[in-house]
Design a protein around this motif. Sequence first.
Motif, short mmCIF file in Angstrom:
data_model
loop_
_atom_site.label_atom_id
_atom_site.label_comp_id
_atom_site.label_asym_id
_atom_site.label_seq_id
_atom_site.Cartn_x
_atom_site.Cartn_y
_atom_site.Cartn_z
N PRO A 113 0.82 -1.21 0.00
CA PRO A 113 0.00 0.00 0.00
C PRO A 113 0.86 1.27 0.00
N PHE A 114 2.00 1.24 0.70
CA PHE A 114 2.91 2.39 0.72
C PHE A 114 3.52 2.61 -0.66
N ALA A 115 3.92 1.50 -1.32
CA ALA A 115 4.47 1.60 -2.67
C ALA A 115 3.43 2.20 -3.62
N ILE A 116 2.19 1.75 -3.49
CA ILE A 116 1.11 2.26 -4.34
C ILE A 116 0.89 3.75 -4.08
N GLU A 117 0.90 4.14 -2.80
CA GLU A 117 0.74 5.56 -2.45
C GLU A 117 1.83 6.41 -3.10
N LEU A 118 3.07 5.95 -3.01
CA LEU A 118 4.18 6.71 -3.60
C LEU A 118 4.09 6.72 -5.12
N ALA A 119 3.53 5.66 -5.71
CA ALA A 119 3.45 5.56 -7.16
C ALA A 119 2.32 6.40 -7.75
N MET A 120 1.37 6.81 -6.93
CA MET A 120 0.16 7.46 -7.45
C MET A 120 0.42 8.66 -8.37
N PRO A 121 1.38 9.53 -8.05
CA PRO A 121 1.61 10.65 -8.98
C PRO A 121 2.03 10.21 -10.37
N ARG A 122 2.55 8.97 -10.49
CA ARG A 122 2.99 8.47 -11.79
C ARG A 122 2.02 7.47 -12.40
N LEU A 123 0.87 7.24 -11.68
CA LEU A 123 -0.13 6.31 -12.20
C LEU A 123 -1.08 7.04 -13.15
N ALA A 124 -0.50 7.81 -14.00
CA ALA A 124 -1.21 8.47 -15.09
C ALA A 124 -0.26 8.42 -16.27
N PHE A 157 2.44 -6.67 -12.92
CA PHE A 157 1.44 -5.79 -12.33
C PHE A 157 1.93 -5.26 -10.99
N HIS A 158 2.34 -6.16 -10.09
CA HIS A 158 2.77 -5.73 -8.76
C HIS A 158 4.13 -5.05 -8.79
N ARG A 159 5.03 -5.56 -9.63
CA ARG A 159 6.36 -4.94 -9.75
C ARG A 159 6.26 -3.48 -10.14
N ALA A 160 5.28 -3.17 -10.98
CA ALA A 160 5.13 -1.81 -11.48
C ALA A 160 4.96 -0.80 -10.34
N PHE A 161 4.19 -1.14 -9.32
CA PHE A 161 3.95 -0.20 -8.23
C PHE A 161 5.24 0.08 -7.44
N TYR A 162 6.03 -0.97 -7.22
CA TYR A 162 7.30 -0.77 -6.50
C TYR A 162 8.24 0.11 -7.32
N GLU A 163 8.35 -0.18 -8.61
CA GLU A 163 9.28 0.59 -9.43
C GLU A 163 8.78 2.01 -9.68
N LEU A 164 7.46 2.19 -9.81
CA LEU A 164 6.91 3.53 -9.98
C LEU A 164 6.96 4.34 -8.69
N SER A 165 7.14 3.66 -7.56
CA SER A 165 7.29 4.39 -6.29
C SER A 165 8.57 5.20 -6.26
N GLU A 166 9.56 4.76 -7.06
CA GLU A 166 10.89 5.39 -7.10
C GLU A 166 11.55 5.42 -5.72
N HIS A 167 11.21 4.42 -4.91
CA HIS A 167 11.80 4.27 -3.58
C HIS A 167 12.79 3.11 -3.66
N ASP A 168 14.07 3.42 -3.60
CA ASP A 168 15.09 2.41 -3.86
C ASP A 168 15.00 1.20 -2.95
N LEU A 169 14.73 1.41 -1.66
CA LEU A 169 14.68 0.28 -0.74
C LEU A 169 13.47 -0.61 -1.00
N LEU A 170 12.34 0.00 -1.34
CA LEU A 170 11.17 -0.81 -1.69
C LEU A 170 11.44 -1.63 -2.95
N ILE A 171 12.09 -1.03 -3.92
CA ILE A 171 12.42 -1.74 -5.16
C ILE A 171 13.37 -2.90 -4.87
#
Length: 232
Positions: A113-124, A157-171
């Motif tokens: 959920p945190f990764a998805i939250e961080l990815a939201m600005p890029r989920l367009a 599908f799931h990998r995308a949210f981690y990588e779109l989060s741009e959070h290195d540790l999450l990735i």
Amino acid sequence: MTLTANRAQVAGVGRRDDANISLGPIENRTTPRTVANVLRTAILDGTLSPESPLREARIASDLGVSRAPLREALGILADEGLVDKIAYKGAYVAEANAKKIAQIAGLRKRLEPFAIELAMPRLAGGGRTRVVHALQEMSRGADGANLAMTIEGHMSFHRAFYELSEHDLLIDLWHSWEGQLQLFLSVDHQSFANLHDVVAEHERLLAIIDTGDLEAIALEMDRHVHDQIEAG
């Protein structure tokens, strides 16, 4: 799902010798990557069973390749967590460790959920296109009853949210458990009477993500991951 009964492979019950199974030959240009792709598909669709030995001489002959690209391919798959290389014994198909899968699930329920939250600005734009393409890959896999393609779409599908989060540790965390998760899904997806049910689950998740409601997303991720582990 319970990691027992119809999940015996996940717990590593029994070791099958796949010596009589043929995978080849590879007809296209042979590289370590193409060899790895053939073996990866065979592992994920269950053709090569968990803990079965990967005998270099037999596989090289079967695929019509030399042992050099095969060894590199096994190294690639070992890095992905799909193959275990044991000194003085050789290479074996890895098994999905039940304890590790449960630990991964616990982390995912809290971190995704945190990764998805961080990815939201890029989920367009391009970010959303990437997620939709993963859903489409899952759907094509389901249409063709292609387990390996469905799993790859699921992972993408799931990998995308981690990588779109741009959070290195999450990735880094995602990549650290990706191989084990792939192995688990190769068994888990076989429990679905229809692979389109996998697609429907992810369409539901994306619809909730699209609301931007962080509490609803967290609740859905808890249900989504919980169902993968407990249902069945």
